[in-house]
Design an enzyme around this catalytic site. Structure first.
Site, PDB file in Angstrom:
ATOM      1  N   GLY A  93       0.814  -1.215   0.000  1.00 33.65           N
ATOM      2  CA  GLY A  93       0.000   0.000   0.000  1.00 33.65           C
ATOM      3  C   GLY A  93       0.843   1.258   0.000  1.00 33.65           C
ATOM      4  N   ALA A  94       1.925   1.248  -0.789  1.00 29.46           N
ATOM      5  CA  ALA A  94       2.812   2.410  -0.831  1.00 29.46           C
ATOM      6  C   ALA A  94       2.341   3.466  -1.825  1.00 29.46           C
ATOM      7  CB  ALA A  94       4.234   1.963  -1.170  1.00 29.46           C
ATOM      8  N   SER A  96      -0.265   5.440  -1.449  1.00 34.96           N
ATOM      9  CA  SER A  96      -0.881   6.630  -0.862  1.00 34.96           C
ATOM     10  C   SER A  96      -0.582   6.706   0.623  1.00 34.96           C
ATOM     11  CB  SER A  96      -2.400   6.657  -1.118  1.00 34.96           C
ATOM     12  OG  SER A  96      -3.104   5.961  -0.132  1.00 34.96           O
ATOM     13  N   GLY A  99       2.079   4.788   3.592  1.00 33.79           N
ATOM     14  CA  GLY A  99       3.013   3.963   2.826  1.00 33.79           C
ATOM     15  C   GLY A  99       3.829   4.800   1.849  1.00 33.79           C
ATOM     16  N   SER A 226      -2.855   0.198  15.324  1.00 33.12           N
ATOM     17  CA  SER A 226      -3.484   1.490  15.597  1.00 33.12           C
ATOM     18  C   SER A 226      -4.042   1.593  17.007  1.00 33.12           C
ATOM     19  CB  SER A 226      -4.610   1.779  14.619  1.00 33.12           C
ATOM     20  OG  SER A 226      -5.152   3.055  14.932  1.00 33.12           O
ATOM     21  N   TYR A 274     -12.721  -3.145  10.866  1.00 29.98           N
ATOM     22  CA  TYR A 274     -11.402  -2.513  10.719  1.00 29.98           C
ATOM     23  C   TYR A 274     -10.623  -2.582  12.022  1.00 29.98           C
ATOM     24  CZ  TYR A 274      -7.849   1.121  10.449  1.00 29.98           C
ATOM     25  OH  TYR A 274      -6.656   1.806  10.516  1.00 29.98           O
TER      26      TYR A 274
END
Ligand code: LMG
Ligand code: NDP
Ligand code: PMR
Length: 399
Positions: A93-94, A96, A99, A226, A274
């Protein structure tokens, strides 16, 4: 700020659950793209630059044909000691947010080659150029974490590139807070947990073999966690709260057919899915540490980079939320960090020689100093971690 983020016991919030309209996933990324050639500076080792296989024509739709990484640049350098060569880091996920900011921070240092593992090849290439990562410091490879087949293909393609693997960063994630009904990965797992946890679980298990054979001086696997998965914090007590229960939904395959699409077996809730997936990420990191740190010397770590309220993570949230969330985090909770600052934090966990401790969940205080943070009871429960590991192995076809 720091106080709020650490030990605040149960705080009950009565947030009204409200039917928001799914915002269209708007991609304003193309604006500001610079096609200017970046510095042609080569690095000091003797480098054999094979002809680039990839076509730079952005109209060419043959994306999958372009997934082979650029050839290794350092292998034939006769004088290169193992500490001298560039590190090779895969970042999922680089394309955006965090990342991309991490890829930029590492790419600018000149000490890293970044393999951007992304579901949208052209976007990744475009974003890498737009933030000015020198082109010899990155390659893009296709990876769709919502398909275990794609995860396996990625691992094969990476291996075929001949590049050693030194650090793996499991960063990609999706957040579907307004979804009324569950959606599913290619193999039929609820999409949030399927992508954020199961896709990364298979990826990191497969790539562990590559990490083992690398001669790099500090090998690491980093799984982004998170605060909102940690119920020992205020943020983790905003409903719906993370809770894996006894993992009955996961054990049943998370497919929503005869079994709940939620890990704990409850009703579908995208925001909870999530947060549950982030608990899985943090548990997985610790289980890796217990099983493999001593044997392999690999550092396993997780982190909360701060609240990066401006990223694409909130693309599915209602417009009012996207409008108010950044000022709310900036002026009220003071937990806001810019993408750039968050990228520097994750880059530290990748490359800082002082952050080699394994099994740690890193956070930062208001002066941007890193510290080892405490996980919630559930997110640090070794029995749950073991059970999660064993069920996940079965679901992804490793056991
Ligand atoms: C739900 O949406 C989803 O429905 C659910 O599916 C799930 O995804 C869940 O947790 C995930 O979210 C909730 C969402 C929708 O509610 C919010 O977005 C709540 C507000 C969050 C942050 C905004 C706070 C606004 C505060 C104003 C700040 C403005 C900035 C000012 C800066 C200047 C400062 C000097 O619901 C809505 O969007 C509907 C209504 C939104 C109105 C929100 C009003 C409620 C505010 C309650 C708290 C206010 C702040 C409290 C902070 C206390 C600090 C002491
Ligand atoms: P973004 O949405 O900006 O970035 C997420 C990335 O994941 C995107 O590049 C996206 O690809 C990619 N992705 C999504 N689905 C897939 C898939 N199926 N296969 C491959 N890649 C995929 O969000 P953030 O930068 O905010 O999130 C990055 C990480 O940070 C996540 O792990 C998140 O949980 C974590 N985090 C974020 C916080 C925040 O406040 N934003 C706070 C704490 C943790 P594409 O570009 O194609 O959309
Ligand atoms: Mg939260 C100390 C305060 C704090 C921090 C650091 C966060 C981080 N949040 C805090 C407080 C609050 N939030 C409060 C008081 C509220 C009620 C108004 C609140 C609400 C809220 C919502 C509705 N916050 C949210 C949402 C989301 O939809 C985000 C979410 O849960 O995504 C899963 C979110 C977040 N708050 C954070 C962080 C980091 C997020 C999002 C990202 C993530 O965890 O990855």
């Amino acid at each position: 700020g720091t106080l709020l983020q650490t030990h605040i016991g149960s705080v009950a919030f009565a947030l009204q659950k409200e039917g928001g309209h799914s915002a269209s996933a708007k991609d304003s990324a193309f604006l500001g793209v610079s096609l200017v050639e970046h510095g042609k500076k080569e690095f000091s080792f003797p480098v054999i630059r094979a002809k680039k296989v990839t076509s730079r024509n952005t109209n060419v739709p043959r994306i999958r044909a372009q997934t082979v990484a650029a050839p290794v640049e350092t292998k034939d350098a006769p004088a290169s000691k193992k500490t001298d060569r560039k590190g090779n880091v895969i970042i999922t996920g680089a394309s955006s947010g965090l990342g991309l900011a991490t890829a930029k921070a590492l790419g600018e240092s000149g000490k890293w080659h970044i393999i951007m593992a992304c579901r949208d090849f052209l976007k990744a290439e475009r974003m890498a150029r737009s933030v000015g990562i020198p082109k010899e410091n990155y390659s893009v490879m296709h990876l769709d974490l919502a398909s275990l087949e794609s995860v396996r293909q990625f691992a094969d393609n990476f291996r075929r590139s001949g590049r050693p693997l030194d650090v793996l960063v499991c960063n990609a994630a999706i957040y579907l807070p307004t979804a009324k009904l569950p959606t599913y990965t290619a193999e039929g797992f609820e999409l949030s947990v399927g992508t954020n946890h199961l896709g990364h679980f298979l990826l990191s298990r497969l790539l562990l073999e590559d990490l083992k054979t690398s001669d790099f001086n500090s090998k690491r696997v980093i799984i982004v966690g998170s605060i909102t998965g940690n119920t020992n914090t205020l943020a983790g007590n905003v409903p719906p709260k993370a809770n894996l229960g006894d993992l009955r939904g996961l054990a049943g395959g998370l497919n929503g057919v005869n079994i709940s699409p939620m890990i704990d077996g409850g009703e579908f809730d995208g925001a909870k899915a999530y947060k549950d997936s982030k608990v899985c990420n943090m548990l997985t990191m610790q289980e890796f540490h217990r099983r493999y740190h001593e044997e392999t010397g690999i550092t396993f770590a997780s982190l909360y980079p701060g609240c990066i309220a401006t990223t694409g993570l909130f693309r599915e949230h209602i417009p009012l939320f996207r409008l108010l969330f950044p000022p709310f985090q900036k002026y009220i909770t003071k937990g806001f960090v810019s993408e750039e600052e968050a990228g520097k934090r994750l880059a530290q966990v990748v490359s800082n020689p002082s952050l080699t401790k394994s099994g740690v969940y890193w956070s930062w205080n208001n002066n941007s100093g890193s510290f080892e943070n405490q996980l919630s009871e559930e997110a640090s429960d070794p029995e749950k971690a073991k059970k999660l590991w064993e069920i996940s192995e079965k679901l992804v076809g490793l056991a």
